[in-house]
Design an enzyme around this catalytic site. Structure first.
Site, PDB file in Angstrom:
ATOM      1  NE  ARG A 337      -3.836  -2.309   2.284  1.00  0.00           N
ATOM      2  CZ  ARG A 337      -3.852  -3.642   2.161  1.00  0.00           C
ATOM      3  NH1 ARG A 337      -2.718  -4.311   2.053  1.00  0.00           N
ATOM      4  NH2 ARG A 337      -4.998  -4.298   2.125  1.00  0.00           N
ATOM      5  CG  ASP A 626      -2.267 -13.916   5.576  1.00  0.00           C
ATOM      6  OD1 ASP A 626      -3.051 -14.559   4.850  1.00  0.00           O
ATOM      7  OD2 ASP A 626      -1.989 -12.720   5.377  1.00  0.00           O
TER       8      ASP A 626
HETATM    9  C1  S3P Z   1      -4.182  -9.060   2.598  1.00  0.00           C
HETATM   10  C2  S3P Z   1      -5.406  -9.576   2.969  1.00  0.00           C
HETATM   11  C3  S3P Z   1      -5.650 -10.989   3.248  1.00  0.00           C
HETATM   12  C4  S3P Z   1      -4.339 -11.752   3.433  1.00  0.00           C
HETATM   13  C5  S3P Z   1      -3.289 -11.391   2.434  1.00  0.00           C
HETATM   14  C6  S3P Z   1      -2.974  -9.912   2.487  1.00  0.00           C
HETATM   15  C7  S3P Z   1      -4.066  -7.618   2.333  1.00  0.00           C
HETATM   16  O1  S3P Z   1      -6.328 -11.577   2.151  1.00  0.00           O
HETATM   17  O2  S3P Z   1      -4.590 -13.136   3.395  1.00  0.00           O
HETATM   18  O3  S3P Z   1      -2.096 -12.104   2.691  1.00  0.00           O
HETATM   19  O4  S3P Z   1      -2.931  -7.104   2.273  1.00  0.00           O
HETATM   20  O5  S3P Z   1      -5.106  -6.966   2.149  1.00  0.00           O
HETATM   21  P1  S3P Z   1      -7.939 -11.493   2.069  1.00  0.00           P
HETATM   22  O6  S3P Z   1      -8.280 -10.090   2.261  1.00  0.00           O
HETATM   23  O7  S3P Z   1      -8.307 -11.986   0.716  1.00  0.00           O
HETATM   24  O8  S3P Z   1      -8.422 -12.383   3.149  1.00  0.00           O
END
Ligand code: S3P
Length: 760
Positions: A337, A626
């Site tokens: 981000r 995660d």
């Molecule tokens: C993330 C959101 C999660 C996570 C991924 C990183 C993010 O996925 O599993 O490793 O940076 O927004 P989901 O939002 O699909 O659950």
């Protein structure tokens, strides 16, 4: 590996550097057949015989054609017409099944010559081009190693005889070359850009400077830059004249592109526009380094590809301790981000603690390809020169985001709002992951997006579509979907509202706010108004709690452990792992809590304490999404059963993590029951007393399925295994956790990397 050449008699027409080096390379490779040559210059033939390269030769084709099984035309491009015409009249005297090939640097013109000489391109004529040479010419400069590790491009027609093609391939492979195939038009375009244009520029630059300085005084002072840039201006003028005549159209097209590029740079210099210059130089410099490291096989992507070929394996010795004070790399979600918002902001964003892992580097590279000047990363520091909400440029090709689901989904939203088209692609794992979850709501906003079958990547995003804010009720708790829609919402008319079924990580909202963009939240819904702007702000990326998790669990399961993890992000939407480990009885304390750039951080101090199995509270699931692979290892070492439900999302991560973990646990002999949305794991506990390190399961060979978190989870599992754990396909650990091995060794694990060049 050198292939064998099964020819009785090779005839090389034109015994210069290229033809002579071919003869030399064949001899060096042990070719036993006869090599003859035809060349208009009898001295060259005499020299070739004297050098032991050829068995004989003549200035007339009809004197050497008899019995030839393979004819190689190694004459200058413009001599090809007369040579092919002569050859057509004597080819019947060659051996039956004779194969003809050439080495010309342009292919369309030579194909036309062949059509005129033979009436068509004969099926036994395989046009080709070895991409090798030197400024030197003549047989005296023949070099047996000229083709080693160089590319040879063959440009077969649709009706080229496959046996003829195979024989020409074998010829070049025996010389140590890498043989590729391409169609004629593509070959000429590629060569115009990569070879012909640079030669043209070098000739022109030297000539221009030489004219300006009649006494060539200037060359006395011309050091490194001039010398490097103009080396190829020493090449054979006749040969290059021929090439530019033969490949006129493709050369002119590449020259037009070049003039546009120089024009852009000229205007930037004229205006003193440092940002524009920096953007161009920075892109070029990184492209050059990337290119160089591809050649040297050292860049993160080349390394990654190499590792994919020579699969990387971990071998972990059972036992070991977990003590010390470490800092794991920066947070992946925040790193992605920081580049995205930094690029769209007005002003310069300074990032500290950036994760130099493949996933976030892919995001960084993609923005460079869209014209954003980005300095670094240098030891976690990145400087992003924001281009504003509407300053991105169309990339020249698809944006490749590797293994990074976050990049692909957040990009989808951000790119839906641009004026240009884009295509997003990724690696084999990402290509299997669902993108309908972002494409569908984006379409509701007015975006036009094509996906492959089943809503999978690649995503083709058609730019220039006006977006409308929507109210979206997310069917799954996903921060990626939420963030995607908020980013699209920046470009939409009106309000974009997203309701989440359970709280998910809120880094996008926090960072938008930090960049001066108002984001509202009420209960489970957040929203923003489109059309605003972002103002650059410094970002300090905390250590990634998801990476810290492997060491938290390592310490939690290993008697005697005492570990501090510094400066870890403890955003309330990410601390499921802390809550769950504490519920299991872990001795885990937070110290030095403070806030950096809108994100809370703390040092995590963990000491061994016996764990017990728990029913994982369902509201913790999105907060630890995660972390489950590692938490399953904690469960395997707890006393009693740990039950997880409501975690079907784990099935669509970098692998089906429920299945991958269940398979691995089965290999180690850990009792468990797999369910569609979760798992029950029966822990080994500490039957021999609280401080016993006796094994809780066996060793074995685990397939990580290329999923970084599966690989690292089984690496720490070895701390309580009875035998060695070997984990296949671990290269992707560097997507999120570069340096994992070093840190693991530093705290006390005994872990080795192995590469299997054949593939596991
Ligand atoms: C993330 C959101 C999660 C996570 C991924 C990183 C993010 O996925 O599993 O490793 O940076 O927004 P989901 O939002 O699909 O659950």
């Amino acid at each position: 590996m050198q292939a064998s050449v099964d020819e009785d008699r090779i005839l090389i027409v034109g015994l210069g550097l290229i033809g002579g080096s071919l003869a030399a390379a064949l001899r060096a490779a042990g070719f036993r057949g006869a090599i003859h040559s035809c060349d208009p210059n009898p001295d060259e033939i005499a020299r070739g015989i004297e050098m032991g390269l050829i068995d004989g030769g003549d200035t007339r084709l009809e004197a050497v054609i008899d019995g030839a099984t393979l004819v190689v035309l190694a004459v200058p491009v413009l001599a090809m017409e007369s040579v092919m015409t002569q050859l057509a009249s004597v080819i019947h005297r060659a051996a039956p099944g004779v194969v003809i090939t050439d080495v010309g640097s342009t292919k369309a013109a030579i194909r036309d010559v062949a059509r005129r000489a033979f009436g068509r391109v004969p099926p036994h004529l395989v046009l080709g081009h070895p991409i090798a040479g030197s400024e030197k010419s003549g047989v005296a400069a023949a070099n047996p190693a000229l083709y080693v590790n160089h590319k040879v491009i063959l440009t077969p027609e649709s009706d080229t005889d496959p046996a003829a093609l195979a024989r020409v391939r074998a010829l070049w492979a025996a010389c140590g070359a890498e043989v590729l195939e391409m169609d004629v038009v593509r070959h000429d375009q590629v060569l115009a850009r990569t070879s012909h244009l640079p030669h043209l520029l070098a000739f022109s630059l030297v000539d221009t400077l030489a004219r300006q300085d009649e006494r060539l005084e200037i060359f006395r002072y011309a050091a490194g830059g001039f010398r490097d840039f103009t080396r190829i201006a020493g090449s054979d003028p006749v040969m290059w004249r021929d090439i530019f005549i033969a490949n006129r159209d493709a050369v002119l097209a590449s020259l037009d592109d070049f003039e546009t590029g120089v024009g852009r740079l000229r205007r930037a210099v004229e205006r003193g526009d440092g940002d524009a210059m920096l953007a161009i130089f920075d892109r070029a410099s990184h492209a050059r380094h990337y290119f160089e490291s591809l050649l040297n096989q050292t860049s993160y992507q080349a390394e990654y590809q190499m590792q994919q070929h020579g699969k990387l394996r971990y071998r972990v010795t059972p036992g070991g301790g977990v003590t010390g004070r470490i800092r794991v790399p920066g947070d992946k979600s925040i790193s992605h981000r920081s580049i995205m918002l930094g690029a769209l902001a007005e002003g310069v964003t300074e990032v500290k603690g950036f994760l130099e892992g493949e996933d976030s580097l892919a995001t960084l590279q993609a923005f460079r390809e869209m014209g954003v000047a980005i300095e670094g990363p240098h030891q976690g520091r990145v400087t992003v020169h924001g281009v504003g909400m509407h300053g991105l440029k169309a990339p020249s090709g698809p944006l490749y985001v590797g293994n990074a689901g976050t990049a692909m989904r957040l990009f989808a939203g951000l790119l839906a709002g641009q004026a240009f088209d884009t295509e997003l692609t990724g690696d084999a794992s990402l290509t299997k992951r669902p993108m309908g979850r972002v494409a569908d709501p984006l379409r509701l906003m007015g975006a036009e997006i094509d996906t492959a079958e089943g809503g999978r990547p690649p995503l083709r995003i058609h730019g220039g579509k006006p977006l409308q804010g929507i109210t979206y009720d997310m069917p799954m708790a996903s921060a990626q979907v939420k963030s995607c829609l908020l980013l699209a919402g920046l470009y939409a008319e009106g309000e974009t509202r997203v309701r989440e079924p359970a709280p998910t990580r809120d880094h996008t909202e926090r960072m938008l706010a930090g960049f001066g963009y108002e984001v509202h939240r009420e209960g489970d819904t957040c929203w923003l108004q489109g059309g605003g702007k972002l103002t650059a702000a410094p970002i300090d990326v905390p250590s990634d709690i998801s990476s810290a998790t492997f060491f938290l669990v390592a310490a939690a399961i290993t008697p005697g452990s005492d570990l501090v993890l510094e400066h870890v992000g403890i955003n309330p939407t990410r601390i499921g792992v802390i809550n769950i480990l504490q519920l299991m009885g872990a001795d885990l304390r937070l110290t030095n809590e403070h806030e950096v750039g809108g994100e809370p951080v703390a040092d995590l101090h963990i000491r061994y304490a016996p764990l017990k199995g728990i029913d994982i509270p369902v509201e913790q699931v999105p907060l630890a999404i995660d972390e489950f692979p590692a938490l399953f290892i904690a469960a395997a070492n707890a006393e009693g059963v740990t039950r997880l439900r409501g975690a079907e999302e784990l099935r669509v991560k970098e692998s089906d993590r429920l299945q991958a973990m269940a398979d691995g646990l089965a290999t180690l002999g850990v009792e468990h029951t797999l369910l569609p949305d979760g798992i029950d794991i029966v822990g080994g506990g500490n039957p021999e007393g609280a401080n016993s390190s006796s094994p809780n399961y066996g060793g074995g060979r685990i397939d990580s399925l290329g999923d970084h978190r599966i690989a690292m989870s089984f690496a720490i599992a070895a701390l309580r295994a009875g035998g060695e754990i070997v984990i296949d396909d671990c290269a992707n650990v560097s997507t999120s956790f570069p340096g994992f091995i070093d840190l693991a060794r530093r705290v006390g694990l005994s872990l080795d990397e192995e590469r299997d060049e054949e593939g596991a």
